[in-house]
Every structure is written in C-alpha cells, then in structure tokens.
Design a protein around this motif. Structure first.
Motif, mmCIF file in Angstrom:
data_model
loop_
_atom_site.group_PDB
_atom_site.id
_atom_site.type_symbol
_atom_site.label_atom_id
_atom_site.label_comp_id
_atom_site.label_asym_id
_atom_site.label_seq_id
_atom_site.Cartn_x
_atom_site.Cartn_y
_atom_site.Cartn_z
ATOM 1 N N PHE B 64 0.859 -1.194 0.000
ATOM 2 C CA PHE B 64 0.000 0.000 0.000
ATOM 3 C C PHE B 64 0.895 1.243 0.000
ATOM 4 O O PHE B 64 0.709 2.162 -0.802
ATOM 5 C CB PHE B 64 -0.916 -0.005 1.228
ATOM 6 C CG PHE B 64 -1.701 1.265 1.395
ATOM 7 C CD1 PHE B 64 -2.689 1.603 0.488
ATOM 8 C CD2 PHE B 64 -1.446 2.118 2.461
ATOM 9 C CE1 PHE B 64 -3.421 2.768 0.636
ATOM 10 C CE2 PHE B 64 -2.168 3.292 2.615
ATOM 11 C CZ PHE B 64 -3.160 3.612 1.704
ATOM 12 N N ALA B 65 1.866 1.243 0.909
ATOM 13 C CA ALA B 65 2.804 2.375 0.978
ATOM 14 C C ALA B 65 3.580 2.502 -0.333
ATOM 15 O O ALA B 65 3.761 3.601 -0.865
ATOM 16 C CB ALA B 65 3.767 2.182 2.149
ATOM 17 N N THR B 150 -4.931 1.702 -5.399
ATOM 18 C CA THR B 150 -4.165 2.710 -4.663
ATOM 19 C C THR B 150 -3.176 3.401 -5.601
ATOM 20 O O THR B 150 -3.052 4.628 -5.608
ATOM 21 C CB THR B 150 -3.394 2.049 -3.492
ATOM 22 O OG1 THR B 150 -4.320 1.341 -2.697
ATOM 23 C CG2 THR B 150 -2.670 3.076 -2.653
ATOM 24 N N LEU B 151 -2.503 2.611 -6.412
ATOM 25 C CA LEU B 151 -1.549 3.136 -7.388
ATOM 26 C C LEU B 151 -2.250 4.090 -8.355
ATOM 27 O O LEU B 151 -1.770 5.201 -8.618
ATOM 28 C CB LEU B 151 -0.932 1.972 -8.157
ATOM 29 C CG LEU B 151 0.138 2.314 -9.180
ATOM 30 C CD1 LEU B 151 1.514 2.272 -8.525
ATOM 31 C CD2 LEU B 151 0.132 1.321 -10.334
ATOM 32 N N MET B 173 -4.068 14.004 0.885
ATOM 33 C CA MET B 173 -5.467 14.395 1.104
ATOM 34 C C MET B 173 -6.404 13.331 0.558
ATOM 35 O O MET B 173 -7.423 13.009 1.168
ATOM 36 C CB MET B 173 -5.761 15.700 0.365
ATOM 37 C CG MET B 173 -5.187 16.910 1.000
ATOM 38 S SD MET B 173 -5.768 18.283 0.013
ATOM 39 C CE MET B 173 -4.595 19.507 0.480
ATOM 40 N N GLY B 174 -6.044 12.798 -0.605
ATOM 41 C CA GLY B 174 -6.864 11.765 -1.233
ATOM 42 C C GLY B 174 -6.993 10.545 -0.348
ATOM 43 O O GLY B 174 -8.092 10.030 -0.149
ATOM 44 N N VAL B 175 -5.872 10.127 0.229
ATOM 45 C CA VAL B 175 -5.873 8.925 1.082
ATOM 46 C C VAL B 175 -6.753 9.149 2.308
ATOM 47 O O VAL B 175 -7.636 8.342 2.622
ATOM 48 C CB VAL B 175 -4.433 8.573 1.519
ATOM 49 C CG1 VAL B 175 -4.440 7.466 2.564
ATOM 50 C CG2 VAL B 175 -3.603 8.146 0.328
ATOM 51 N N MET B 256 -9.608 5.270 -12.853
ATOM 52 C CA MET B 256 -8.644 6.260 -12.364
ATOM 53 C C MET B 256 -7.441 6.387 -13.302
ATOM 54 O O MET B 256 -6.908 7.474 -13.501
ATOM 55 C CB MET B 256 -8.151 5.892 -10.955
ATOM 56 C CG MET B 256 -9.213 5.963 -9.896
ATOM 57 S SD MET B 256 -10.085 7.532 -9.860
ATOM 58 C CE MET B 256 -9.062 8.490 -8.785
ATOM 59 N N MET B 257 -7.041 5.281 -13.894
ATOM 60 C CA MET B 257 -5.905 5.327 -14.821
ATOM 61 C C MET B 257 -6.277 6.092 -16.092
ATOM 62 O O MET B 257 -5.492 6.877 -16.603
ATOM 63 C CB MET B 257 -5.420 3.926 -15.162
ATOM 64 C CG MET B 257 -4.553 3.358 -14.047
ATOM 65 S SD MET B 257 -3.671 1.904 -14.537
ATOM 66 C CE MET B 257 -2.690 1.604 -13.081
#
Lengths: 290, 367
Positions: B64-65, B150-151, B173-175, B256-257
């Motif tokens: 995730f990170a 997440t990416l 902010m998104g996270v 999102m991509m």
C-alpha cells in the motif's frame, strides 16, 4: 526554414506574446534578444513544442513541433534543464541516446573530457556552469537540424564561452544546423550571430542582419557652449538621446554624413562621431519602444 | 510503441533497482514474520478448535505504501517545471510518455508484489493442508486489486498537482479523504448494509491495521475437516464477497488510470509550479480533507477524550486552518477559501467529530 506565426499566447491570464511573425532561414545563427520578461523563453518553449501557442503556430519546413517526429530534429536547451537527484552524466547520456539514436558519442566524450566533468558524479553536485557544459556537450553530439538555446552562456566561464561559440559555428558550417539563441550577452551574440530578432512589447519589434541594422544607426557626442536646445534635438527624431548639462549623446537612424549635417546646424562647440555596437543598438531600440 | 520501448529500456536500471529494493524488503518481512499456531483453544464449547494465525498484514501494508510512493517517484518529472521543459521537447509524444510511465509504475508495483506474495505462499502455505488454497489465492488477489487501485488513485491525485509538493499533498489528502468517506458512508448505511457495500467498505480496514475480521487477517479456523457446516457457510460468503470486491476495485483502478491519462495528455506546461486549482486541486480536496482530517484524528486519538468539549473542536479547527494557510501561502479571501472555511466550521462544530468518536463506525462497518 522556421516560420513563426504566433497571434497570441498568455501565461496566467497575462498576454505574453502577440502577433509574433518571423522567418528564420536554414543554416543561420539567430540571436533572440529582449529585456527581462519580454517573452524570449516563452517563445523558445513554443518553438520547441513545450507550450502550444494559444493562437498561431511555429512550423519547421512546414512541420509542427507538436509532432514527436518534428521534435526529433530539434534540440532545446532550456535555461534550467532537466535533472533529478540521481541523474549523472552517464544516465543523462543514456536518456538522450534513447531519443536521439544518431548521437555522436565521440563528440560527447571529447567535450566531457575537455570540460573535465566527472561522469559518475550526480549532476546536482555540479555548478551551474558545469551543468550547462554537460548539456552543451549533449547538444553538440546530437547535431540537430534545429538548436534552440535559452540563456546559453549563463554560468559559462570565458574559455568555455569561446569554445562553445567556435563549436556552434562549426556545427552550422558542417551540419547546416539552424541555431536560435537567446541571451543578454549582446556582445557575445554580435560576435557570431548572423541575424537577430528583438522581442519588445510582446512582439518582434525589429529583426534582420546585425551588421546591417547597426549600420543604419549612427551615434554622435556633442558639446554646447550654451544651454542645449531640447526641442531642436527632439525634432531630429533621435533613436536615443542623453542630455547631461551641455553634453549630448544622440543616436540617429540615418547615414553618418546626413546626421552630421543636421547636427552641425545646431552649432555645437564639439561634434564627434562615436562607434555604435549591437548592445547600444539594443538599448536605443528599447528606449525608443518605451 | 517504439518510443515506449525506448523509454523503458533507457530507464530499466532505475526501475529494476526500485523493484529489487521493495522485493528484498518484502522477502525479509516474509522470512522474519511469525506464524502463530494457537493450536487447541481449550474450554471452547465447540470442541477442539484449531486456529492458525498467519502474519500477512505486512504485505498489504508494505505494498500500500509502495503503491502510494511509486507514482510520486515515477511521475515527479511530469509536474516539475524544469523537467517538463526538457521532457515535452523530446521526440516522444505525451501519450507514449504517459503509457511508458504507467507501465513502469505498474511493473514496479506488480512484479515485486507477486514475487513477495508467491514466496510467502510457497514458504508458508503451499503443501499445508490446514489452509484452503483457493481462499489464499483470493486474498492475495484482493490485496493486489487494492494496491492497483491505490496506485491508480495516487497517480491521479499526484498528476492533479502543479508541483511535486502540491502533488504529494493532494495524494495525502486523497488517502485521508478516502478513509473519511468510508466512515461517513458506514455511519449512514450501517443499519441496512448489503454484502456488496460492506465488502467494498471493509477494504480500508485492511490498510488501517484495524481489521479483526477473519478474511482480512488471513486467519483460518479449522475444526476437524473443512466440511464443517458453519465453516463452509463462512467460506462461501467470503468467496462471494472477495470476488465482487475484486471486480469493483479493478474497475475503479481502470477508471482512475484513464482519468490520469486524460489529465496528463491535456496538461499545460505553463501551469507547472504553484498549487493546483483544478477540479481535483485544492478547491475540492481542501474541504474534503478538512472533514476527513477531523474524522480521522477523532477516530485515532479521540477515544477516551471528551470529544464534545469545545477546546477539542477548537484545536482541530485551528490546526486545519493553519495547514490551509501554509498550503495557500497566505490567508486569502477568494470564493473557494470562504467555502473551505464554511465547510470547516460546520465540520468542527456540528458534531461530526462527536459522531466519529462516539459512533464507533469502524467496528460497526468492519466488524
């Protein structure tokens, strides 16, 4: 041949370029000059395809730099070029080689060793001049058809400047490259540029052959025994006029003989013709525009 | 296509180094992680009850990170003025640049992910009859979908920034906003929650370490044989939920991509530097973030505190205002700033933080 025909371009809501029209023949070195904020860097960015003009376009033999294939014939060296914290000369070479496969590695190596640049050191540790030397080495090794240089002499020492100018001339002679170079070092440009274009008030205010343009102007120094007649001087429509007490420096757009005649009519105690160079021509033009 | 290949080939060393770094980190985790075998839990009414608690949490957390970091590193050059000057003047189209970088980012996440997961699988699971192999694969797939989304989201928010720091702030902010939206949704629909919605919302829990439900912590209960009725029901529900989840997250990742692609190809180099006032720039993200930050902080540190106290609300309000002023580089009174202040005031003093603390949304939604 580069055809520039930009009707307008704005940055952050402010119009930066307006009605810019210029033709640059193939195989010439053109000096792009103008005061700070005149739009030189913006024009170069439009010419290199970084920006798209709001209205109008730039064409290279009829091809737009918006196409990647056209950009393969162009090399743009911005005033503050690309590098990341890990970038070294070597990785930079690899990156450019990817996109310019015909790059002459021997030329690159020659310049890198001439400038004594450490290929393994990160570029971020280089001085501004060293970074510029690296990009100059890349530009000269790529041998592009069109070379766009923004503030090219910035940070270079006198030896590197001379070397760079010599190499640019060789590149133009051997490769037929068209060079557009913006700089505030007008004396440098005067040495080796065939043409100039001056950006003022958002447009190309004047352009052409440097020597021919300079030859259209003449500069005189006058000394009067009585107070200077300002109105009489203004009536001559000077390009530039500086009055300091009873001493006057005046630039006129005329032949030296005609100007001398006109000035003698003002009955100065002393009249002397002064040499005029590109820088003075630039200042005169800027003052006239203002 | 040639340009993309050329670009990837030119950057292969950097890409490989990053992949090796995260893979080695993941492998170290796998080797050093424990396997808790609680064996027989005595005193249970249901007889012998075996519980194998495998440590898997570090893989989703690590990736995730990593999924947040990779787009920032990969696309850093796309929103930095200096780099744009060079990149946009190069003989490669923006579409190719974007495609090459997206492939590169995807590879940097996906390859190490599967290397580490497969190592974990063969090192811990393979050949052990205690574990349902199909469920293990489903869980790994779910984690991968999460990392993929997440990416994609990080890429999208980062590319909305006008400078590296602006982009990083928007990703942050998104996270946080994402988790906050999940909490709010959870609170709203907790009374009549459907399986699909619950599954969709249970995913953030995985990334917040707070999951206690079985499917997330990879905890497998075994009572004699798998054929036990209650276990079978649970497995059936889990399989259905994860399958739905996988599809939902994969679709979101693709959306999102595509959005990131459109943003980049339409981007104006002139706007580089400064802060983004685009649709997903600070105007939208700041109000959302202010609410999110409050909810998030309330949940994390609010427990045991008097959330209704005016001082508690005031401190939150001041912290977020201070962050906003720093971000905006001064106090401004434009329409968007006033909207932000209004949203912030409502969020601070309307009882939203109380709800977050007292509503126990995590346990309701994810428990």
């Amino acid at each position: 041949m580069i055809n520039i025909n930009i009707n307008s371009h704005s940055l952050g809501g402010n119009k930066v370029l307006e009605n810019v029209k210029l033709e640059i023949p193939t195989g010439v070195i053109l000096g792009l000059v103008g005061v700070n904020g005149a739009g030189k860097s913006t024009l170069l960015r439009i010419m290199s395809g970084v920006y798209n003009a709001d209205e109008g376009d730039v064409l290279y033999d009829g091809d737009s730099p918006k196409d990647a294939s056209t950009r393969s014939r162009i090399f743009f060296l911005p005033d503050d070029p690309y590098y990341t914290s890990q970038t070294t000369c070597k990785s930079m070479l690899e990156m450019y080689r990817t996109f310019y496969p015909k790059m002459d590695i021997d030329v690159y190596k020659t310049f890198i060793s001439k400038y004594s640049l450490d290929e393994k050191k990160p570029i971020r540790t280089f001085s501004k001049g060293m970074r510029r030397q690296l990009y100059i080495a890349l530009a000269l090794a790529i041998k592009p058809e069109y070379l766009l240089l923004d503030e090219a002499f910035d940070g270079l020492d006198p030896r590197s400047r001379k070397h760079f100018k010599d190499e640019l001339i060789k590149l133009v002679d051997n490769n037929g490259t068209t060079v557009v170079i913006s700089s505030h070092s007008l004396r440098e440009l005067e040495d080796f540029c065939d043409m100039f274009a001056m950006l003022d008030n958002k447009t190309v205010s004047t352009s052409g052959d440097i020597e021919e343009k300079v030859a259209t102007l003449c500069k005189f120094q006058l000394a009067f025994t009585s107070d200077v007649d300002d109105e009489a001087l203004e009536a001559l429509a000077p390009v530039a006029l500086r009055v300091n007490g009873r001493f006057v420096q005046i630039v006129l757009e005329d032949t030296a003989e005609n100007a001398m005649e006109k000035l003698k009519a003002l009955e100065p105690a002393v009249i002397e013709e002064m040499p005029i160079d590109f820088e003075e021509m630039f200042i005169s033009e800027v003052e006239r525009g203002a | 296509m040639t340009s993309i290949c050329k670009y990837l080939r030119g950057n292969i060393k950097t890409i490989a180094l990053r992949m090796i770094f995260v893979t080695v980190l993941g492998l170290i985790f796998v080797v050093s992680a424990g396997r808790e075998d609680l064996s027989v839990v005595n005193g249970m009414a249901r007889g012998d009850y075996y519980k194998f608690d495998l440590e898997y949490w570090f893989i989703p957390v690590l990736f995730f990170a990593w999924s947040l970091l990779v787009p920032i590193v990969e696309f850093e050059g796309f929103i930095n003025k200096r780099n744009l000057d060079t990149l946009y003047s190069m003989p490669i189209s923006r579409k190719s640049l974007m495609t090459a970088r997206t492939i590169s980012a995807f590879a940097q996440m996906a390859i190490p992910f599967w290397v580490v997961n497969l190592f974990w699988y063969f090192y811990r699971i393979f050949g052990n009859s205690c574990y349902r192999q199909d469920m293990v694969w489903l869980t790994m797939g779910l984690t991968f979908a999460l990392c993929l989304v997440t990416l994609a989201c990080a890429e999208f928010f980062f590319l909305n920034g006008n400078s590296v720091w602006d982009g990083v702030i928007l990703v942050g902010m998104g996270v946080i906003s994402y988790f906050a939206v999940m909490v709010i949704l959870g609170v709203i629909i907790r009374s009549g929650i459907s399986t699909v919605v619950k599954t969709f919302m249970s995913l953030p829990a995985l990334l917040l370490f707070i999951a206690t439900n079985d499917e997330i912590s990879m905890r497998y209960y075994v009572q004699g044989e798998w054929r036990n009725e209650s276990t079978s029901d649970w497995i059936s529900e889990f399989t259905e939920k994860v399958s739905v989840s996988l599809i939902l997250w994969a679709v979101l990742a693709v959306v999102m991509m595509v959005a990131s692609y459109r943003i980049f190809t339409r981007r104006r180099a002139e706007t580089a530097e400064g802060i983004s006032d685009g649709w997903f720039g600070y105007k939208l993200m700041m109000p959302l973030y202010s609410v999110a930050a409050m909810l998030f902080c309330s949940i994390l540190i609010g427990e045991g505190m008097n959330a209704e106290a005016i001082g508690f609300k005031l401190v939150f309000f001041l912290i977020v205002v201070l962050g906003y002023v720093v971000y905006r580089r001064g106090f401004k009174f434009k329409k968007s700033d006033l909207i932000f202040m209004a949203v912030l005031l409502v969020a601070s003093f309307s009882g939203l933080t109380d709800l977050a603390v007292s509503g126990v949304p995590w346990s309701v939604v994810f428990g």
